[in-house]
Design a protein around this motif. Structure first.
Motif, PDB file in Angstrom:
ATOM      1  N   ASP A 274     -11.993   6.916  21.528  1.00 32.85           N
ATOM      2  CA  ASP A 274     -12.827   8.110  21.602  1.00 32.85           C
ATOM      3  C   ASP A 274     -12.616   9.002  20.376  1.00 32.85           C
ATOM      4  OD1 ASP A 274     -14.735   9.766  22.924  1.00 32.85           O
ATOM      5  OD2 ASP A 274     -13.127  10.981  23.771  1.00 32.85           O
TER       6      ASP A 274
ATOM      7  N   ALA B  38     -14.055   7.267  17.166  1.00 35.88           N
ATOM      8  CA  ALA B  38     -15.519   7.272  17.245  1.00 35.88           C
ATOM      9  C   ALA B  38     -16.065   8.663  16.936  1.00 35.88           C
ATOM     10  CB  ALA B  38     -15.975   6.822  18.632  1.00 35.88           C
TER      11      ALA B  38
ATOM     12  N   THR C 112     -19.003  13.047  23.320  1.00 36.35           N
ATOM     13  CA  THR C 112     -19.114  11.676  23.803  1.00 36.35           C
ATOM     14  C   THR C 112     -20.148  11.616  24.911  1.00 36.35           C
ATOM     15  OG1 THR C 112     -16.768  11.362  23.337  1.00 36.35           O
ATOM     16  CG2 THR C 112     -17.828   9.715  24.742  1.00 36.35           C
TER      17      THR C 112
ATOM     18  N   SER D 239     -13.830   2.215  12.980  1.00 36.04           N
ATOM     19  CA  SER D 239     -15.145   2.518  13.535  1.00 36.04           C
ATOM     20  C   SER D 239     -16.140   2.867  12.433  1.00 36.04           C
ATOM     21  CB  SER D 239     -15.050   3.686  14.515  1.00 36.04           C
ATOM     22  OG  SER D 239     -14.729   4.878  13.821  1.00 36.04           O
TER      23      SER D 239
ATOM     24  N   VAL E 157     -21.599   4.063  17.874  1.00 33.66           N
ATOM     25  CA  VAL E 157     -20.446   3.822  17.010  1.00 33.66           C
ATOM     26  C   VAL E 157     -19.759   2.541  17.473  1.00 33.66           C
ATOM     27  CG1 VAL E 157     -18.277   4.760  16.104  1.00 33.66           C
ATOM     28  CG2 VAL E 157     -20.141   6.321  16.740  1.00 33.66           C
TER      29      VAL E 157
ATOM     30  N   ILE F 109     -16.548   0.112  17.529  1.00 35.50           N
ATOM     31  CA  ILE F 109     -15.092   0.265  17.457  1.00 35.50           C
ATOM     32  C   ILE F 109     -14.443  -1.106  17.552  1.00 35.50           C
ATOM     33  CG2 ILE F 109     -13.060   1.326  18.485  1.00 35.50           C
ATOM     34  CD1 ILE F 109     -15.123   3.415  17.802  1.00 35.50           C
TER      35      ILE F 109
END
Length: 157
Positions: free
Chosen positions: A38, A41, A55, A77, A89, A91
């Motif tokens: 998280d 990103a 998010t 990312s 995004v 990852i």
């Protein structure tokens, strides 16, 4: 808006897995990996949009192999695709068995971030310009992933 090269959003973060990061089996907590995903990103999306982001979703995360205490975890990312206010995004999480050891992929995910203005409301983002073959493939396949996300979202309501 002028397209932004995917490389401009590329973000890489490495961390050593310490005892507080691990469970009773000596492997990293899945939630710790999710927090790294998280965070990285969000940085990639902020670099792309040049503004704060939130998010919107994290696609399923597939944990492919365990990460043990003392391993080096690298999370990479970049923005693969954009909507009007959202950014997908990509990852990739890699594990290195101790510093300088064998490297292997340990997790993959897609995160959707939304750019927000000072009022906290969504704002438009520039399109992404893929350059490498991997970036182009992820860009090409992004609309199908978005369709699946929307379908999943409406089923859960």
């Amino acid at each position: 808006m002028k397209p932004v090269p995917a490389r401009q959003s590329r973000t890489i973060q490495s961390s050593i897995v310490l005892p507080p990061d691990t469970n009773h089996l000596g492997t990293i907590f899945g939630g710790k990996v999710l927090a790294y995903i998280d965070e990285v990103a969000a940085i990639a999306a902020m670099r792309h949009a040049q503004r704060p982001v939130v998010t919107a979703s994290i696609d399923s995360v597939d944990f492919l192999s365990p990460v043990q205490e003392g391993d080096v975890l690298t999370v990479e990312s970049f923005v693969t695709w954009t909507g009007r206010t959202s950014m997908e995004v990509y990852i990739q999480v890699m594990c290195e068995r101790g510093p300088g050891g064998e490297r292997h992929q340990t997790a993959v995910s897609f995160v959707t971030m939304v750019a927000v203005g000072e009022d906290g409301q969504p704002v438009e983002v520039p399109p992404v310009q893929p350059e490498t073959e991997k970036e182009k493939e992820l860009y090409r396949t992004a609309p199908e992933r978005q369709r699946i996300r929307k379908q999943r979202k409406y089923r859960s309501c």
